[in-house]
Design an enzyme around this catalytic site. Structure first.
Site, short mmCIF file in Angstrom:
data_model
loop_
_atom_site.label_atom_id
_atom_site.label_comp_id
_atom_site.label_asym_id
_atom_site.label_seq_id
_atom_site.Cartn_x
_atom_site.Cartn_y
_atom_site.Cartn_z
N ASP A 9 66.03 78.32 30.35
CA ASP A 9 66.40 79.77 30.31
C ASP A 9 66.25 80.33 29.18
O ASP A 9 66.04 81.73 29.15
CB ASP A 9 67.73 80.27 31.08
CG ASP A 9 68.82 79.97 30.05
OD1 ASP A 9 69.57 80.84 29.41
OD2 ASP A 9 69.01 78.52 29.61
N ASP A 40 67.16 71.67 30.81
CA ASP A 40 68.27 72.41 29.96
C ASP A 40 69.48 72.65 31.29
O ASP A 40 69.27 72.52 32.40
CB ASP A 40 67.91 73.84 29.66
CG ASP A 40 69.31 74.71 29.02
OD1 ASP A 40 69.75 74.17 27.93
OD2 ASP A 40 69.39 75.60 29.24
N ASP A 97 73.03 74.84 30.70
CA ASP A 97 73.60 76.02 30.61
C ASP A 97 72.66 77.16 31.00
O ASP A 97 71.64 77.51 30.53
CB ASP A 97 74.22 76.44 29.40
CG ASP A 97 75.49 75.28 29.37
OD1 ASP A 97 76.04 75.03 30.22
OD2 ASP A 97 75.40 74.92 28.12
#
Length: 221
Positions: free
Chosen positions: A182, A7, A9
């Site tokens: 996250d 991922d 961001d």
């Protein structure tokens, strides 16, 4: 062969490039501050809570791309990289990417943020492949609409599988698979890999990772 997915961001970056692009175009007077800033913040809160309607958000986020020539947008993005993205850079994230690349793993960033915003960031990271939400174009100019399935929540699985198919590969082609994220929104893809890793996770993903015994990693320390 191994597969490493990342991922972007709040995982490889210390912040959200999509949200920061919105703030950038507000600060530079490209959209109405009062309306755009409040809606951008509201969508970001929905994203963090896992309640965001991706198609509603994309109608909002991609509309400004259709209002300016592509050449102007490219120049603005170079400025965005200098003013916003450089401050989000994480040396430990770059080292993680480089470690997988050095091991010869097939690497890709898989991000819900649209490819216009993320493409230059992924190239700067040196990751050779990207699976991102695709903004539609006509004759090289953006239309303000997405094309195909957004790379969001379960859509990330569909988009990754299509990408693998384009390479003549599938999940079973790999000895080991990793996904680093996250976000609670990435639980579907985390469940697909043999090595799910929660990176500076949000509270929901943190609790889920602890319950399942997944590794929890910080790239910000």
């Amino acid at each position: 062969m191994n597969l490493a997915l990342f991922d972007l961001d709040n995982t490889l970056l210390k912040g959200d490039s999509d949200y920061e692009w919105g703030r950038f175009i507000v600060d530079h007077g490209l959209v109405d501050r009062n309306e755009y800033e409040s809606r951008n913040a509201a969508f970001y809160e929905q994203y963090k809570s896992g309640t965001m309607n991706i198609f509603e958000y994309l109608r909002f986020a991609l509309a400004p791309l259709a209002q300016r020539p592509r050449a102007e947008l490219e120049t603005l993005h170079e400025q965005f990289m200098r003013e916003r993205v450089e401050g989000m850079w994480l040396p430990a994230a770059q080292a993680l990417v480089d470690r997988h690349l050095g091991a010869g793993d097939l690497c890709a960033v898989v991000t819900a943020t649209n490819a216009f915003v993320t493409g230059p960031i992924v190239r700067k990271l040196g990751v050779p492949h990207m699976v991102a939400t695709t903004p539609a174009q006509e004759a090289g100019e953006f239309t303000g609409a997405p094309r195909g399935t957004p790379a969001f929540q379960a859509g990330k699985i569909e988009r990754v599988e299509h990408w693998l198919e384009s390479l003549g590969l599938h999940w079973g082609s790999f000895d080991q698979t990793w996904f680093y994220s996250d976000s609670l929104n990435d639980l579907p893809l985390l469940e697909c890999v043999s090595n799910p890793v929660a990176v500076d996770p949000d509270p929901t993903l943190n609790a889920e990772a602890r319950r399942r015994g997944w590794p929890i990693l910080s790239l910000r320390g």
